[in-house]
Design a protein around this motif. Structure first.
Motif, PDB file in Angstrom:
ATOM      1  N   PRO A 287     -85.920  53.088  26.676  1.00  0.00           N
ATOM      2  CA  PRO A 287     -85.948  52.497  28.033  1.00  0.00           C
ATOM      3  C   PRO A 287     -86.208  51.037  28.156  1.00  0.00           C
ATOM      4  O   PRO A 287     -86.767  50.532  27.150  1.00  0.00           O
ATOM      5  CB  PRO A 287     -86.643  53.276  28.993  1.00  0.00           C
ATOM      6  N   PHE A 288     -85.780  50.290  28.867  1.00  0.00           N
ATOM      7  CA  PHE A 288     -85.769  48.851  29.221  1.00  0.00           C
ATOM      8  C   PHE A 288     -87.447  48.645  29.428  1.00  0.00           C
ATOM      9  O   PHE A 288     -87.929  47.877  28.801  1.00  0.00           O
ATOM     10  CB  PHE A 288     -85.095  48.454  30.428  1.00  0.00           C
ATOM     11  N   CYS A 289     -88.066  49.508  30.180  1.00  0.00           N
ATOM     12  CA  CYS A 289     -89.510  49.300  30.297  1.00  0.00           C
ATOM     13  C   CYS A 289     -89.820  50.462  30.947  1.00  0.00           C
ATOM     14  O   CYS A 289     -89.269  51.461  31.398  1.00  0.00           O
ATOM     15  CB  CYS A 289     -90.082  48.114  31.062  1.00  0.00           C
ATOM     16  N   GLN A 290     -91.408  50.580  31.116  1.00  0.00           N
ATOM     17  CA  GLN A 290     -91.990  51.713  31.670  1.00  0.00           C
ATOM     18  C   GLN A 290     -92.796  51.576  32.705  1.00  0.00           C
ATOM     19  O   GLN A 290     -93.150  50.530  32.866  1.00  0.00           O
ATOM     20  CB  GLN A 290     -92.964  52.311  30.359  1.00  0.00           C
ATOM     21  N   LEU A 291     -93.005  52.660  33.601  1.00  0.00           N
ATOM     22  CA  LEU A 291     -93.630  52.376  35.164  1.00  0.00           C
ATOM     23  C   LEU A 291     -94.997  53.020  34.634  1.00  0.00           C
ATOM     24  O   LEU A 291     -95.310  54.154  34.402  1.00  0.00           O
ATOM     25  CB  LEU A 291     -92.922  53.037  36.121  1.00  0.00           C
ATOM     26  N   LEU A 292     -96.051  51.921  35.125  1.00  0.00           N
ATOM     27  CA  LEU A 292     -97.506  52.449  34.774  1.00  0.00           C
ATOM     28  C   LEU A 292     -98.068  52.626  36.064  1.00  0.00           C
ATOM     29  O   LEU A 292     -97.781  51.786  37.189  1.00  0.00           O
ATOM     30  CB  LEU A 292     -98.136  51.407  33.794  1.00  0.00           C
ATOM     31  N   ASN A 293     -98.998  53.650  36.232  1.00  0.00           N
ATOM     32  CA  ASN A 293     -99.971  53.803  37.583  1.00  0.00           C
ATOM     33  C   ASN A 293    -100.899  52.846  37.287  1.00  0.00           C
ATOM     34  O   ASN A 293    -101.791  52.507  36.488  1.00  0.00           O
ATOM     35  CB  ASN A 293    -100.580  55.239  37.265  1.00  0.00           C
ATOM     36  N   PRO A 294    -100.879  51.981  38.551  1.00  0.00           N
ATOM     37  CA  PRO A 294    -101.852  50.824  38.657  1.00  0.00           C
ATOM     38  C   PRO A 294    -103.328  51.183  38.423  1.00  0.00           C
ATOM     39  O   PRO A 294    -104.082  50.358  38.092  1.00  0.00           O
ATOM     40  CB  PRO A 294    -101.506  50.149  39.973  1.00  0.00           C
ATOM     41  N   SER A 295    -103.642  52.334  38.848  1.00  0.00           N
ATOM     42  CA  SER A 295    -104.996  52.793  38.883  1.00  0.00           C
ATOM     43  C   SER A 295    -105.486  53.413  37.454  1.00  0.00           C
ATOM     44  O   SER A 295    -106.644  52.999  37.048  1.00  0.00           O
ATOM     45  CB  SER A 295    -105.300  54.024  40.042  1.00  0.00           C
ATOM     46  N   THR A 296    -104.781  54.157  36.787  1.00  0.00           N
ATOM     47  CA  THR A 296    -105.011  54.728  35.703  1.00  0.00           C
ATOM     48  C   THR A 296    -104.504  54.098  34.262  1.00  0.00           C
ATOM     49  O   THR A 296    -104.740  54.497  33.367  1.00  0.00           O
ATOM     50  CB  THR A 296    -104.599  56.480  35.689  1.00  0.00           C
ATOM     51  N   LEU A 297    -103.423  53.317  34.774  1.00  0.00           N
ATOM     52  CA  LEU A 297    -102.777  52.609  33.670  1.00  0.00           C
ATOM     53  C   LEU A 297    -102.113  53.437  32.685  1.00  0.00           C
ATOM     54  O   LEU A 297    -101.636  53.398  31.359  1.00  0.00           O
ATOM     55  CB  LEU A 297    -103.777  51.702  32.873  1.00  0.00           C
ATOM     56  N   GLN A 298    -101.615  54.657  33.136  1.00  0.00           N
ATOM     57  CA  GLN A 298    -100.998  55.892  32.465  1.00  0.00           C
ATOM     58  C   GLN A 298     -99.650  55.592  32.873  1.00  0.00           C
ATOM     59  O   GLN A 298     -99.148  55.279  33.617  1.00  0.00           O
ATOM     60  CB  GLN A 298    -101.514  57.205  32.790  1.00  0.00           C
ATOM     61  N   VAL A 299     -98.614  56.246  31.757  1.00  0.00           N
ATOM     62  CA  VAL A 299     -97.383  55.975  32.120  1.00  0.00           C
ATOM     63  C   VAL A 299     -96.897  57.145  32.890  1.00  0.00           C
ATOM     64  O   VAL A 299     -97.051  58.386  32.877  1.00  0.00           O
ATOM     65  CB  VAL A 299     -96.642  56.241  30.765  1.00  0.00           C
ATOM     66  N   GLU A 300     -95.978  56.678  33.943  1.00  0.00           N
ATOM     67  CA  GLU A 300     -95.551  57.514  34.940  1.00  0.00           C
ATOM     68  C   GLU A 300     -94.132  57.806  34.694  1.00  0.00           C
ATOM     69  O   GLU A 300     -93.366  58.901  35.403  1.00  0.00           O
ATOM     70  CB  GLU A 300     -95.684  57.089  36.400  1.00  0.00           C
ATOM     71  N   GLY A 301     -93.211  56.887  34.186  1.00  0.00           N
ATOM     72  CA  GLY A 301     -91.765  57.238  34.014  1.00  0.00           C
ATOM     73  C   GLY A 301     -91.333  55.973  33.402  1.00  0.00           C
ATOM     74  O   GLY A 301     -91.784  54.985  32.977  1.00  0.00           O
ATOM     75  N   ASP A 302     -89.786  56.066  33.095  1.00  0.00           N
ATOM     76  CA  ASP A 302     -89.038  54.989  32.468  1.00  0.00           C
ATOM     77  C   ASP A 302     -88.272  54.313  33.726  1.00  0.00           C
ATOM     78  O   ASP A 302     -88.033  54.956  34.862  1.00  0.00           O
ATOM     79  CB  ASP A 302     -88.014  55.660  31.523  1.00  0.00           C
ATOM     80  N   VAL A 303     -87.915  53.130  33.423  1.00  0.00           N
ATOM     81  CA  VAL A 303     -87.225  52.160  34.319  1.00  0.00           C
ATOM     82  C   VAL A 303     -86.220  51.579  33.506  1.00  0.00           C
ATOM     83  O   VAL A 303     -86.251  51.212  32.322  1.00  0.00           O
ATOM     84  CB  VAL A 303     -87.944  50.923  34.817  1.00  0.00           C
ATOM     85  N   GLU A 304     -84.941  51.930  33.926  1.00  0.00           N
ATOM     86  CA  GLU A 304     -83.804  51.643  33.091  1.00  0.00           C
ATOM     87  C   GLU A 304     -82.956  50.585  33.876  1.00  0.00           C
ATOM     88  O   GLU A 304     -83.222  50.033  35.128  1.00  0.00           O
ATOM     89  CB  GLU A 304     -82.634  52.694  32.802  1.00  0.00           C
ATOM     90  N   LEU A 305     -82.179  49.880  33.345  1.00  0.00           N
ATOM     91  CA  LEU A 305     -81.168  48.624  34.076  1.00  0.00           C
ATOM     92  C   LEU A 305     -80.118  49.524  34.565  1.00  0.00           C
ATOM     93  O   LEU A 305     -79.260  50.359  33.969  1.00  0.00           O
ATOM     94  CB  LEU A 305     -80.569  48.009  32.874  1.00  0.00           C
ATOM     95  N   ALA A 306     -79.783  49.158  36.041  1.00  0.00           N
ATOM     96  CA  ALA A 306     -78.713  49.714  36.526  1.00  0.00           C
ATOM     97  C   ALA A 306     -77.482  49.244  36.091  1.00  0.00           C
ATOM     98  O   ALA A 306     -76.469  50.171  36.230  1.00  0.00           O
ATOM     99  CB  ALA A 306     -78.989  49.601  38.282  1.00  0.00           C
ATOM    100  N   ASP A 307     -77.271  48.123  36.030  1.00  0.00           N
ATOM    101  CA  ASP A 307     -76.178  47.259  35.447  1.00  0.00           C
ATOM    102  C   ASP A 307     -76.409  46.484  34.235  1.00  0.00           C
ATOM    103  O   ASP A 307     -77.412  45.907  33.885  1.00  0.00           O
ATOM    104  CB  ASP A 307     -75.554  46.560  36.396  1.00  0.00           C
ATOM    105  N   MET A 308     -75.565  47.284  33.205  1.00  0.00           N
ATOM    106  CA  MET A 308     -75.843  46.390  31.707  1.00  0.00           C
ATOM    107  C   MET A 308     -75.693  44.811  31.763  1.00  0.00           C
ATOM    108  O   MET A 308     -74.684  44.435  32.516  1.00  0.00           O
ATOM    109  CB  MET A 308     -75.002  47.128  30.622  1.00  0.00           C
TER     110      MET A 308
END
Length: 662
Positions: A362-383
């Motif tokens: 994936p392009f990047c990952q979404l982290l929880n600001p409080s725990t710093l754990q990975v919550e999901g992936d963030v992709e590019l909508a348009d390449m």
């Protein structure tokens, strides 16, 4: 109270030396140390009383209550302690010096009258005295003549509109103020008195003249007076579309690019490296070979700093001391974050791994600001153009944010030729501005917010000699496609060996990989050594610590400010007069990370041992102003503008100006 009113004869130091000092900074950790050479300490503070001169006896009695006994103990240890008393008096002297530096010039020099100061200010204009007097005498003549001939008011206003048509907003700021004040008073008197103008059409013509004059002058006082005047009129619209349209383009007034400014160095507090990455992270040999290519990165939400380790691995959440947080306290930690870039944008904490450039991830990952754990992936909508899921020709150099948008700085194998020197080839540096959107099923996506930006720096090197130019012409000529392909292969091969390939922004790729970058929305700033900022080709200075005690005017670092509107290098600002910053204390740029804090309009930097806060000398980006004040309608050219829109645009400009000045 005694120290505030005493020593009034003491001449205050130059007010410019107090730039960047506030009342809050004097009460912080090392705020008093920064002004030690700016204040004069009375002799009674410097004298040290011996312990024998102080009575440490506490009056004890059965009749004393616990509260009375506590007050006596407090009085003994607080008010009779010489060190505590000297500290309080020293801080009062510092506050007194700061307050005196903020006084206007006429208060510091009581012997100079206000009229003399006004004449001194007026004499700075290039307009001769006779011309100014002639203009000032015209206003009463027009006022008297208009009582007998009211048509003179409308004719004068039309003439003024024709004269102001070629004036840009804020272009009359340096004109004689007394002449502009006289013209403003004359127009306001015509509008408010019905014996001069009676119809709404005539009042609308005069109101249009007043609005155009206020925009061209740029005075906050006149704009407020104009708003008060036009709101009382019963006019549906004004013919001021061109001026208001250009006024919105100024975004609240002129400003300077953001940079690290020594006068705006607010805080510098030490911290230990709280991120000790386990040895089992990045054990892959391929990733270990690139372990030194990812610098330390920062992100901020206004309350906390999200900081990676010195090698780009690991993540910690540290308090900044704002909004109820404790400065330097580690609130969360995640040591299993691999090497990459972290940023905070639009309420989301994002992390992009360094392996995402070569792997199908994936392009990047979404982290929880409080725990710093990975919550999901963030992709590019348009390449994006030239980007695929597995594109080895693209290298991530930085992932930063201005608090709203995400700025992805990449290096591509596309070859750019210099306009003045065709043989000067370099790798292209792109900046993609991304914003959040909702994808299928409510998933978070990133989509381009504007067209791709190419960072370019004007070629400052001298052109080749005539002999070299002739030899260049005698070389065999290939087709353009073949040349471009061969050049790209050669540059990528040089990059794989020693990263000495030149880039379009004027720095080598090796320097660019370790250069701290941040953006405020208007400019992308690269903090480089002074030698690299002056001329490319000396990347080794990036890895050499700054001098421990630079001179007062010696440059410590250089901020390369690239405009995010066209990608051109707009200005190069040297960091001077900052003896208390981390670079002056021995830190190196290669260990530093930087980010922009939109909530506090500040810049945060972090090195191996220090965390620093800098004020932002530039203006806030227009999209940040729009989030605070709301969006305003853009008037169409050569069309009347409704009175409500006129008031809204003027208020928006005043609000933008006030946001820039705070």
């Amino acid at each position: 109270h005694y120290f505030i009113q005493s020593n009034l004869s003491m001449k205050p130091p130059d007010a410019h030396q107090w730039d960047g000092i506030t009342e809050d900074s004097l009460f912080l950790n090392d705020g008093l140390l920064r002004v030690a050479d700016l204040i004069t300490i009375p002799p009674e503070i410097c004298s040290v009383d011996s312990a024998s001169n102080i009575s440490w006896d506490v009056e004890t009695s059965v009749e004393l209550s616990s509260q009375q006994l506590a007050k006596q103990i407090e009085k003994m240890y607080c008010y009779k302690s010489s060190s505590y008393q000297r500290f309080q008096d020293y801080r009062l002297c510092a506050l007194k010096g700061f307050w005196e530096s903020q006084l206007p010039e006429q208060d510091l020099e009581p012997t100079i009258s206000s009229s003399s100061i006004a004449m001194k200010t007026q004499n700075t204009s290039s307009l001769p005295f006779t011309s100014r007097v002639s203009l000032l005498l015209i206003f009463p003549l027009l006022e008297v003549q208009s009582t007998t001939n009211p048509e003179l008011c409308v004719a004068t206003s039309k003439l003024l509109i024709d004269c102001l048509k070629d004036c840009k907003p804020l272009s009359l700021a340096n004109e004689p103020q007394d002449c502009l004040d006289g013209l403003e008073n004359l127009i306001c008197k015509w509008i408010n008195d019905e014996k001069f103008v009676s119809t709404n059409e005539e009042k609308a013509c005069l109101a249009s003249t007043l609005v155009i004059l206020a925009c061209a002058r740029g005075s906050i006082r006149m704009m407020l007076s104009t708003l008060h005047t036009v709101q009382k009129l019963d006019c549906p619209s004004l013919n001021v579309s061109n001026m208001l349209r250009e006024l919105l383009e100024t975004s609240g007034g002129p400003g300077v690019p953001t940079s690290l400014n020594g006068n705006l160095h607010h805080l510098c507090w030490d911290h230990s490296d709280v991120i000790s990455v386990p040895s089992d992270i990045n054990n892959n040999s391929k990733e270990n070979s690139k372990s030194k290519e990812v610098p330390r990165t920062l992100g901020s939400d206004g309350r906390y700093l999200y900081m990676t380790g010195c090698t780009g691995a690991g993540l910690a959440r540290i308090g900044t001391g704002r909004a109820g947080t404790l400065r330097g306290v580690v609130y969360a930690r995640n040591l299993h974050i691999s090497q990459g870039w972290v940023t905070f944008a639009d309420g989301h904490l994002l992390f992009r791994a360094s392996s995402a450039d070569t792997k199908n991830s994936p392009f990047c990952q979404l982290l929880n600001p409080s725990t710093l754990q990975v919550e999901g992936d963030v992709e590019l909508a348009d390449m994006l153009p030239g980007i695929t899921n597995n594109n080895n020709s693209t290298t991530t150099l930085s992932l930063s944010s201005d608090g709203l948008y995400v700025y992805w700085v990449t290096c591509s194998s596309v070859v750019v030729r210099s306009a003045s020197n065709k043989s000067n080839k370099s790798l292209t540096i792109f900046v993609d501005v991304l914003e959040f959107c909702e994808g299928e099923g409510g998933a978070l996506r990133l989509t381009p917010a504007k067209d791709r930006i190419t960072l370019q720096r004007k070629d400052v090197e001298a052109s080749k000699s005539l002999t070299e130019a002739l030899i260049e012409k005698l070389r065999p000529v290939r087709s353009s496609n073949t040349n471009m392909a061969l050049e790209a292969i050669q540059l990528l091969a040089a990059t794989a060996k020693d990263d000495n390939a030149q880039t379009s922004c004027g720095l080598t790729l090796k320097v660019l990989r370790k250069t701290p970058m941040y953006t405020c929305g208007n400019h992308l700033v690269m903090v480089v050594p002074v030698s690299s900022g002056a001329r490319s080709g000396q990347p080794s200075a990036l890895f050499v610590p700054a001098l421990a005690a630079p001179g007062p005017s010696k440059g410590i670092a250089t901020s390369l400010c690239f405009s995010l509107s066209d990608g051109q290098l707009e200005q190069r600002v040297d960091l001077v007069d900052a003896p208390g910053c981390a670079l002056a204390k021995g830190s190196s740029l290669c260990s530093m990370g930087a980010c922009y804090d939109v909530e506090n309009n500040t810049i945060w930097t972090c090195s191996d041992e220090w965390v620093e806060e800098w004020g932002n000398p530039g203006n806030m980006a227009p999209h940040h102003i729009a989030r605070r004040l709301g969006t305003v309608p853009t008037p169409q050219r050569e069309e009347p503008v409704g009175m409500d829109d006129v008031v809204t645009i003027l208020l928006h400009h005043l609000g933008s100006t006030c946001c820039h000045q705070t």
